[in-house]
Design an enzyme around this catalytic site. Sequence first.
Site, PDB file in Angstrom:
ATOM      1  N   ALA A   1       1.036   1.079 -14.937  1.00 18.56           N
ATOM      2  CA  ALA A   1       2.327   1.655 -14.526  1.00 18.56           C
ATOM      3  C   ALA A   1       2.523   1.574 -13.023  1.00 18.56           C
ATOM      4  O   ALA A   1       3.633   1.306 -12.538  1.00 18.56           O
ATOM      5  CB  ALA A   1       2.425   3.100 -14.995  1.00 18.56           C
TER       6      ALA A   1
ATOM      7  N   LYS B   1      -3.413   1.170 -31.597  1.00 13.02           N
ATOM      8  CA  LYS B   1      -2.429   0.300 -30.960  1.00 13.02           C
ATOM      9  C   LYS B   1      -1.567  -0.400 -31.997  1.00 13.02           C
ATOM     10  O   LYS B   1      -0.351  -0.575 -31.809  1.00 13.02           O
ATOM     11  CB  LYS B   1      -3.133  -0.728 -30.073  1.00 13.02           C
TER      12      LYS B   1
ATOM     13  N   SER C   1      -9.861  -0.083 -17.287  1.00 12.29           N
ATOM     14  CA  SER C   1     -10.663  -1.250 -17.657  1.00 12.29           C
ATOM     15  C   SER C   1     -11.400  -1.860 -16.474  1.00 12.29           C
ATOM     16  O   SER C   1     -12.393  -2.579 -16.642  1.00 12.29           O
ATOM     17  CB  SER C   1      -9.760  -2.315 -18.289  1.00 12.29           C
TER      18      SER C   1
END
Length: 339
Positions: A15, A160, A200
Amino acid sequence: MTEKVLVTGGTGYVAGWVIVGLLERGYEVRTTVRSPAKEKAVRDAVSTVTAPGERLSFAVADLTSDEGWDAAVAGVDHVLHVASPLGDENTRDAEALIVPARDGALRVLRAATAAGVKRVVMTSAANAASPSSYTEEGVTDETLWTDPDDPTLIPYRRSKTVAEKAAWDFVADHEGSTALTTILPGAVFGPILTTRNLGSVRIIQRMVAGKMPGTPRIGLEIVDVRDLADIHIRAMTSPEAAGQRFLATGEFTWMREVAQALRTGLGPAGAKVPTRQLPDFVVRFASLFDRPLRAITVSLGRRNRHSTEKAKRVLGWQPRPAAETVVACARSLIDWRVV
């Protein structure tokens, strides 16, 4: 008039770069935070690349609650739903991930469609468009859907897939003018804007710090976070992107190749990066005592890859090389003194 875009989860890694990309293109940006106390952190992060000024504003809204979403979408032209609810992706309880991911996406869509937003671009994952079998090889594209009922799926992958399916089902049943587009990224690396949420990138951090004894035989489709931000914005503005899924994976790279790229690209700063490849049986044995490691053992040796031809053809998207991305990521971590 300048268009206004809502970006969900402003404190997140992806984001932050999406906000930067929008501001650099001249948009007004509103982003959601879970409390007003988070606003300064977002401004500080974005300010390391571009000056947000008055074009960046905030709305308080949480994906686990209905409150605040109507106000968040009021007066915006587009929504980039990048956020995911917090959680341990290696948890054994699938519902702990599935429910907030699915319900959070539906909260955003309900508010966006009620407000007449032109388009919602939602971040999914490439593992929502992957063969269920971990032994299958070859190249697949956006037409494939992961089977959410496959009992072998790890909870994160199932969450997901379920969340994206719920989003498409919602739009199919809605007669308004709001269009949906989904972006399905691979392994996201690249420079960081802050040390608050590494996500990540922690993999690269551990490698550069010498905290891994070797590299598992796992292949990653590495996408640069800056390129991921770019494809979200391209998908938001392209008329042809409405109602489409787009894979946003980079080139397939074995972990050992990542290590070699770091060693070459960093010079002396990469001296601790492990280049020895760990035998599969060693990784599996270690996973008996390391729950996070347990989740990746199913990917050992997996060679399935995804095609990004559609994103390149329809959106003109061109991701940068994986080696460039991981080295930029590592240099950023070094500059921020987190390795």
